[in-house]
Motif scaffolding. Structure first.
Motif, PDB file in Angstrom:
ATOM      1  N   GLU A 251       0.854  -1.147  -0.044  1.00 21.58           N
ATOM      2  CA  GLU A 251       0.222  -0.131  -0.127  1.00 21.58           C
ATOM      3  C   GLU A 251       0.950   1.230   0.071  1.00 21.58           C
ATOM      4  O   GLU A 251       1.830   1.210   0.799  1.00 21.58           O
ATOM      5  CB  GLU A 251      -0.932  -0.041   1.366  1.00 21.58           C
ATOM      6  CG  GLU A 251      -1.984  -1.123   1.273  1.00 21.58           C
ATOM      7  CD  GLU A 251      -3.005  -1.007   2.460  1.00 21.58           C
ATOM      8  OE1 GLU A 251      -2.783  -0.104   3.241  1.00 21.58           O
ATOM      9  OE2 GLU A 251      -4.001  -1.831   2.306  1.00 21.58           O
ATOM     10  N   SER A 252       0.380   2.163  -0.784  1.00 22.63           N
ATOM     11  CA  SER A 252       1.094   3.699  -0.785  1.00 22.63           C
ATOM     12  C   SER A 252       0.710   4.356   0.338  1.00 22.63           C
ATOM     13  O   SER A 252      -0.374   4.546   0.863  1.00 22.63           O
ATOM     14  CB  SER A 252       0.853   4.084  -2.147  1.00 22.63           C
ATOM     15  OG  SER A 252       1.332   5.398  -2.012  1.00 22.63           O
ATOM     16  N   SER A 253       1.703   4.969   0.723  1.00 23.57           N
ATOM     17  CA  SER A 253       1.539   6.154   1.941  1.00 23.57           C
ATOM     18  C   SER A 253       1.154   7.080   1.644  1.00 23.57           C
ATOM     19  O   SER A 253       1.140   8.129   2.248  1.00 23.57           O
ATOM     20  CB  SER A 253       2.896   6.110   2.939  1.00 23.57           C
ATOM     21  OG  SER A 253       4.008   6.499   1.903  1.00 23.57           O
ATOM     22  N   LEU A 255      -1.126  10.056  -0.919  1.00 22.80           N
ATOM     23  CA  LEU A 255      -2.523  10.305  -1.060  1.00 22.80           C
ATOM     24  C   LEU A 255      -3.130   9.377  -2.142  1.00 22.80           C
ATOM     25  O   LEU A 255      -2.504   8.819  -2.870  1.00 22.80           O
ATOM     26  CB  LEU A 255      -2.838  11.786  -1.180  1.00 22.80           C
ATOM     27  CG  LEU A 255      -2.370  12.837  -0.747  1.00 22.80           C
ATOM     28  CD1 LEU A 255      -2.540  14.138  -0.927  1.00 22.80           C
ATOM     29  CD2 LEU A 255      -3.218  12.781   0.922  1.00 22.80           C
ATOM     30  N   GLN A 256      -4.472   9.228  -2.044  1.00 23.44           N
ATOM     31  CA  GLN A 256      -5.203   8.357  -3.059  1.00 23.44           C
ATOM     32  C   GLN A 256      -4.862   8.890  -4.426  1.00 23.44           C
ATOM     33  O   GLN A 256      -4.568  10.059  -4.786  1.00 23.44           O
ATOM     34  CB  GLN A 256      -6.670   8.335  -2.762  1.00 23.44           C
ATOM     35  CG  GLN A 256      -6.893   7.670  -1.689  1.00 23.44           C
ATOM     36  CD  GLN A 256      -8.602   7.690  -1.527  1.00 23.44           C
ATOM     37  OE1 GLN A 256      -9.255   8.493  -2.118  1.00 23.44           O
ATOM     38  NE2 GLN A 256      -8.850   6.534  -0.759  1.00 23.44           N
ATOM     39  N   ASP A 286     -11.307   2.372  -3.409  1.00 28.79           N
ATOM     40  CA  ASP A 286     -12.016   3.182  -2.353  1.00 28.79           C
ATOM     41  C   ASP A 286     -13.355   3.932  -2.775  1.00 28.79           C
ATOM     42  O   ASP A 286     -14.305   4.082  -1.873  1.00 28.79           O
ATOM     43  CB  ASP A 286     -10.988   4.159  -1.916  1.00 28.79           C
ATOM     44  CG  ASP A 286      -9.689   3.413  -1.280  1.00 28.79           C
ATOM     45  OD1 ASP A 286      -9.854   2.732  -0.442  1.00 28.79           O
ATOM     46  OD2 ASP A 286      -8.528   4.043  -1.620  1.00 28.79           O
ATOM     47  N   SER A 304      -7.829   5.102  -5.580  1.00 28.97           N
ATOM     48  CA  SER A 304      -7.247   3.968  -4.839  1.00 28.97           C
ATOM     49  C   SER A 304      -5.935   4.704  -4.068  1.00 28.97           C
ATOM     50  O   SER A 304      -5.176   5.064  -4.794  1.00 28.97           O
ATOM     51  CB  SER A 304      -6.909   2.818  -5.640  1.00 28.97           C
ATOM     52  OG  SER A 304      -6.205   1.744  -4.862  1.00 28.97           O
ATOM     53  N   SER A 305      -5.967   3.804  -3.096  1.00 26.88           N
ATOM     54  CA  SER A 305      -4.388   4.150  -2.424  1.00 26.88           C
ATOM     55  C   SER A 305      -3.301   3.095  -2.652  1.00 26.88           C
ATOM     56  O   SER A 305      -2.174   3.457  -2.245  1.00 26.88           O
ATOM     57  CB  SER A 305      -4.413   4.053  -0.677  1.00 26.88           C
ATOM     58  OG  SER A 305      -4.976   2.826  -0.258  1.00 26.88           O
TER      59      SER A 305
END
Length: 360
Positions: A251-253, A255-256, A286, A304-305
């Motif tokens: 998962e990316s930290s 922003l979406q 999301d 999406s994140s």
């Protein structure tokens, strides 16, 4: 009619509560201890943390990674609550149940560059036949059932066993299980997948032939060991590793991000409904918005994140989409062709190698 309705309600409630309970325990560790001393407690906090990191990441060897090992001495800081209870397996020993902070666990995994296995995991109906050709049921108290539940809980794999009431009596794993029976079982138990196992005990070892059916795709393999319990452990760990490899994402930290999905070959309202359901159930998406529908194509804007590769991997796992690979596709767009769901084809002649087969 009333009896059948009550049985259906019982199954539905059992499946939903089983899945909810197992997923709620992803951030819970359970350690067997002999006393309540501070030294025992601190050691158990670290062991429980490894349990939780393993369940959440899906990585069976996560405790061997240097970045993870360096975080274990901070386990106490991640504990939200804990309690002692009697150990049902070996009294008078104790069982320590530890609840860890979800945000802290995810932070450790993200900072260590580890993938996360999301909570929308396939609920698996386990059909395990003993060497006496008896199928283990939901009310069974056998050591085999307890071992499967133990390993599945340690790995975060949601499972359920059949009732084997009159409606299930037609199932005979010694003979065969038909595609129609598989579909009926999935619907009856509201499961996403079926794990079929057949135990064969020989003089010096136990053998288990497995078949896992998910999204109409069968995977077969075999485990052998000196004991039945260790062969069961190997089988449950193997299918869990396979699922975690398929569905874990980094998962990316940041922003979406906003992406676009372009899907063609949507030929009717049923296809459209199934596509929308697929998008809704994807935990990496999301938010979504149907931007346009033209002829047989649907354009969907999503946020999406996760990165685009992880999102693409998750969508392809449905087996309902095929990449279009068009050279003119924009970099933030995923283009697919919709595949109409096909009929399940199961080989009932015993474990056979196929393209999806994994080795023990």
């Amino acid at each position: 009619m009333l009896k059948h309705f009550l049985i259906w309600i019982t199954i539905l409630c059992s499946c939903n509560s089983c899945l909810a309970e197992q997923m709620s325990r992803l951030y819970t560790g359970e350690i067997d201890v002999n006393n309540q001393s501070n030294a025992t407690l601190q050691a158990a906090f670290q062991q429980g943390l490894v349990q939780v990191l393993t369940k959440v990441s899906g990585n069976q060897g996560i405790n061997t990674l240097p970045k993870i090992k360096s975080q274990l001495n901070q386990a106490k800081n991640l504990v939200q609550s804990y309690n002692f209870s009697a150990n049902p397996n070996s009294p008078p020993a104790l069982r320590l149940t530890i609840q860890y902070d979800k945000a802290g666990i995810l932070k450790i995994l993200n900072n260590s560059g580890q993938a996360i296995w999301r909570t929308d995991r396939p609920l698996t109906l386990v059909l395990l036949s003993t060497d006496q050709n008896n199928i283990i049921t939901s009310s069974d108290t056998s050591v085999e059932k307890k071992e499967i539940e133990l390993i599945a809980n340690e790995r975060g794999l949601p499972i359920i066993f059949p009732l084997m009431d009159l409606e299930d009596q037609a199932i005979d794993l010694a003979k065969s299980i038909t595609p129609q029976q598989i579909n009926e079982l999935l619907q009856r138990y509201h499961a996403d997948a079926i794990l079929i196992g057949k135990i064969t005990k020989q003089k010096t070892q136990s053998q288990i032939d497995w078949q896992y059916i998910y999204n109409q795709q069968p995977t077969t393999w075999q485990n052998q060991s000196n004991t039945t319990l260790s062969a069961l452990d190997a089988g449950i760990n193997q299918i869990t590793n396979m699922l975690a490899n398929q569905f874990s994402v980094i998962e990316s930290s940041n922003l979406q991000s906003k992406y676009t999905l372009a899907i063609n070959n949507i030929e009717n309202l049923d296809d459209y409904g199934k596509l929308v359901t697929l998008i809704k159930k994807n935990s990496l998406i999301d938010q979504y918005n149907i931007k346009d529908m033209l002829n047989d194509s649907v354009i969907i804007d999503i946020s999406s994140s996760s990165d685009l590769n992880s999102l693409n991997k998750a969508l392809l796992n449905s087996n309902l989409l095929t990449p279009n690979n068009l050279p003119s596709t924009p970099p933030d767009t995923l283009s697919y062709r919709w595949n109409a769901p096909s009929t399940i084809v199961i080989n009932n002649s015993g474990p056979q190698k196929n393209d999806n087969t994994t080795s023990p």
